[in-house]
Design a protein around this motif. Structure first.
Motif, PDB file in Angstrom:
ATOM      1  N   GLY A  54       5.683 -12.787   2.538  1.00  0.00           N
ATOM      2  CA  GLY A  54       5.946 -11.758   1.533  1.00  0.00           C
ATOM      3  C   GLY A  54       5.492 -10.390   1.991  1.00  0.00           C
ATOM      4  O   GLY A  54       5.502 -10.084   3.190  1.00  0.00           O
ATOM      5  N   HIS A  55       5.074  -9.559   1.034  1.00  0.00           N
ATOM      6  CA  HIS A  55       4.666  -8.186   1.305  1.00  0.00           C
ATOM      7  C   HIS A  55       3.164  -8.022   1.043  1.00  0.00           C
ATOM      8  O   HIS A  55       2.675  -8.414  -0.012  1.00  0.00           O
ATOM      9  CB  HIS A  55       5.436  -7.201   0.417  1.00  0.00           C
ATOM     10  N   ARG A  56       2.459  -7.466   2.018  1.00  0.00           N
ATOM     11  CA  ARG A  56       1.028  -7.214   1.887  1.00  0.00           C
ATOM     12  C   ARG A  56       0.772  -5.721   1.975  1.00  0.00           C
ATOM     13  O   ARG A  56       1.374  -5.016   2.787  1.00  0.00           O
ATOM     14  CB  ARG A  56       0.266  -7.949   2.992  1.00  0.00           C
ATOM     15  N   GLY A  61      -1.227   1.740   0.945  1.00  0.00           N
ATOM     16  CA  GLY A  61      -0.879   1.083  -0.308  1.00  0.00           C
ATOM     17  C   GLY A  61      -2.091   0.758  -1.146  1.00  0.00           C
ATOM     18  O   GLY A  61      -2.078   0.927  -2.371  1.00  0.00           O
ATOM     19  N   ARG A  62      -3.169   0.310  -0.488  1.00  0.00           N
ATOM     20  CA  ARG A  62      -4.398  -0.005  -1.224  1.00  0.00           C
ATOM     21  C   ARG A  62      -5.018   1.251  -1.831  1.00  0.00           C
ATOM     22  O   ARG A  62      -5.585   1.210  -2.922  1.00  0.00           O
ATOM     23  CB  ARG A  62      -5.400  -0.694  -0.294  1.00  0.00           C
ATOM     24  N   GLN A  63      -4.892   2.373  -1.143  1.00  0.00           N
ATOM     25  CA  GLN A  63      -5.428   3.618  -1.681  1.00  0.00           C
ATOM     26  C   GLN A  63      -4.611   4.114  -2.868  1.00  0.00           C
ATOM     27  O   GLN A  63      -5.143   4.710  -3.807  1.00  0.00           O
ATOM     28  CB  GLN A  63      -5.462   4.685  -0.583  1.00  0.00           C
ATOM     29  N   LEU A  64      -3.314   3.851  -2.832  1.00  0.00           N
ATOM     30  CA  LEU A  64      -2.432   4.309  -3.911  1.00  0.00           C
ATOM     31  C   LEU A  64      -2.570   3.455  -5.165  1.00  0.00           C
ATOM     32  O   LEU A  64      -2.442   3.959  -6.284  1.00  0.00           O
ATOM     33  CB  LEU A  64      -0.975   4.295  -3.425  1.00  0.00           C
ATOM     34  N   LEU A  65      -2.841   2.163  -5.001  1.00  0.00           N
ATOM     35  CA  LEU A  65      -2.789   1.216  -6.109  1.00  0.00           C
ATOM     36  C   LEU A  65      -3.652   1.592  -7.313  1.00  0.00           C
ATOM     37  O   LEU A  65      -3.161   1.562  -8.453  1.00  0.00           O
ATOM     38  CB  LEU A  65      -3.154  -0.182  -5.605  1.00  0.00           C
ATOM     39  N   PRO A  66      -4.936   1.962  -7.151  1.00  0.00           N
ATOM     40  CA  PRO A  66      -5.739   2.287  -8.348  1.00  0.00           C
ATOM     41  C   PRO A  66      -5.160   3.433  -9.169  1.00  0.00           C
ATOM     42  O   PRO A  66      -5.217   3.405 -10.406  1.00  0.00           O
ATOM     43  CB  PRO A  66      -7.106   2.669  -7.750  1.00  0.00           C
ATOM     44  N   SER A  67      -4.581   4.422  -8.517  1.00  0.00           N
ATOM     45  CA  SER A  67      -3.997   5.552  -9.248  1.00  0.00           C
ATOM     46  C   SER A  67      -2.781   5.108 -10.050  1.00  0.00           C
ATOM     47  O   SER A  67      -2.583   5.537 -11.196  1.00  0.00           O
ATOM     48  CB  SER A  67      -3.607   6.668  -8.273  1.00  0.00           C
ATOM     49  N   VAL A  68      -1.973   4.247  -9.460  1.00  0.00           N
ATOM     50  CA  VAL A  68      -0.778   3.763 -10.167  1.00  0.00           C
ATOM     51  C   VAL A  68      -1.188   2.875 -11.339  1.00  0.00           C
ATOM     52  O   VAL A  68      -0.585   2.913 -12.415  1.00  0.00           O
ATOM     53  CB  VAL A  68       0.156   3.011  -9.198  1.00  0.00           C
ATOM     54  N   ARG A 137      -7.088  -7.281  -0.393  1.00  0.00           N
ATOM     55  CA  ARG A 137      -5.626  -7.228  -0.300  1.00  0.00           C
ATOM     56  C   ARG A 137      -4.971  -6.999  -1.667  1.00  0.00           C
ATOM     57  O   ARG A 137      -3.756  -7.061  -1.791  1.00  0.00           O
ATOM     58  CB  ARG A 137      -5.089  -8.531   0.296  1.00  0.00           C
ATOM     59  N   ARG A 138      -5.800  -6.814  -2.682  1.00  0.00           N
ATOM     60  CA  ARG A 138      -5.314  -6.601  -4.052  1.00  0.00           C
ATOM     61  C   ARG A 138      -4.491  -7.790  -4.550  1.00  0.00           C
ATOM     62  O   ARG A 138      -3.538  -7.628  -5.310  1.00  0.00           O
ATOM     63  CB  ARG A 138      -4.466  -5.331  -4.124  1.00  0.00           C
ATOM     64  N   GLU A 139      -4.906  -8.992  -4.141  1.00  0.00           N
ATOM     65  CA  GLU A 139      -4.209 -10.180  -4.624  1.00  0.00           C
ATOM     66  C   GLU A 139      -4.568 -10.478  -6.072  1.00  0.00           C
ATOM     67  O   GLU A 139      -3.832 -11.193  -6.760  1.00  0.00           O
ATOM     68  CB  GLU A 139      -4.554 -11.380  -3.748  1.00  0.00           C
TER      69      GLU A 139
END
Length: 297
Positions: A54-56, A61-68, A137-139
């Motif tokens: 899949g997609h990791r 991406g990990r830096q962007l995730l909390p803001s989103v 990995r934000r799993e």
């Protein structure tokens, strides 16, 4: 910045596959892929690594995730205010909880169902899987594991201890030689984990007391092991919270062959600032306390 692109990014980060993200958003997987490409072009960096499974998330991406995720929480807050008769209180949004298979299935699932009834704007993804889940990995937003995390900026708490014992089907034991000491266990078949696929060293039980001579069945799934023991395949080390509820099973040498393990709960440090994650975190701490008698009979 196109919020729709960010919404697809969020779903792909949570699900890990284009197909799953597409199902959750009600579009074709090609639409999700196109939106991610547009967002990556806008950000000027790849947000996912494409792998066979899949997609990791990449570091970007990990830096962007909390803001989103913060944007999603704010958007849900606006929707609640705009909805007729909506309440401005209570957590809202999606929280992913990772846990071991047996604990997640038997203990957490019914408890979390109560939580979502109390907070109708809150959604839970319960990942009850026989493998290690990674916060890095934000799993998942919250992970319950058998080993205490040693690295990363995470908050960790000891959730609960639990007991495991050797169990056998009553009919199986009735037709076999009586077990009165640990040495007698060598004459019995066992059901166990697949050694080279163990996701935690905390699942190595049998080496502590005796080395079985034969395994009739091995599985990565504790639920599969449980069902095999129920069918009379042999003996197995099972969690008491799973096996004690089954009258077809009985404990074997419960004093001599008894094991204690610990569930550790962890979340990223930034999770304490997100109301939805904090609400689930506090609720799970209460579950650990309220289920203590079942976990350690």
């Amino acid at each position: 910045m196109d919020w729709d692109n960010l919404r697809y990014f969020l779903e792909l980060a949570r699900t890990g596959t284009l197909a799953a993200a597409a199902r959750r958003t009600g579009v074709e997987h090609t639409t999700v892929a196109r939106r991610i490409q547009q967002l990556e072009a806008r950000m000027g960096a790849p947000l996912f690594v494409r792998e066979a499974a899949g997609h990791r998330l990449t570091e970007a991406g990990r830096q962007l995730l909390p803001s989103v995720e913060a944007m999603e929480t704010a958007a849900l807050g606006v929707e609640r205010v705009a909805a007729p008769g909506a309440s401005s209180s209570g957590p809202a949004g999606l929280v992913r909880v990772g846990a071991t298979e047996g604990f997640g299935t038997l203990i957490l699932a019914p408890q979390l169902a109560q939580l979502t009834r109390q907070h109708p704007h809150l959604s839970i993804d319960l990942l009850a899987v026989p493998r290690m889940l990674h916060l890095s990995r934000r799993e998942a937003d919250i992970v319950i594991s058998l080993e205490r995390p040693k690295q990363g900026s995470v908050i960790v708490t000891r959730l609960a201890d639990y007991t495991l014992m050797v169990y056998g089907q009553r009919e199986y034991l009735a037709r076999r030689a009586l077990i009165t000491r640990l040495q007698d266990l060598r004459q019995h078949e066992f059901v166990n984990y697949v050694d080279d696929l163990l996701f935690s060293k905390e699942l190595q039980f049998l080496e502590e007391v005796f080395p079985p001579e034969r395994f009739t069945l091995r599985s990565t799934s504790i639920m599969a092991q449980y069902q095999a023991v129920r069918a009379g395949a042999g003996l197995a080390v099972l969690p008491a919270f799973l096996a004690d509820r089954d009258t077809s099973l009985t404990r074997v040498l419960p004093r001599e062959a008894r094991f204690t393990r610990t569930f550790w709960m962890s979340m990223p440090a930034e999770g304490k600032h997100q109301a939805r994650i904090q609400a689930v975190w506090e609720f799970l701490k209460q579950v650990g306390q309220s289920q203590a008698a079942r976990l350690r009979p």
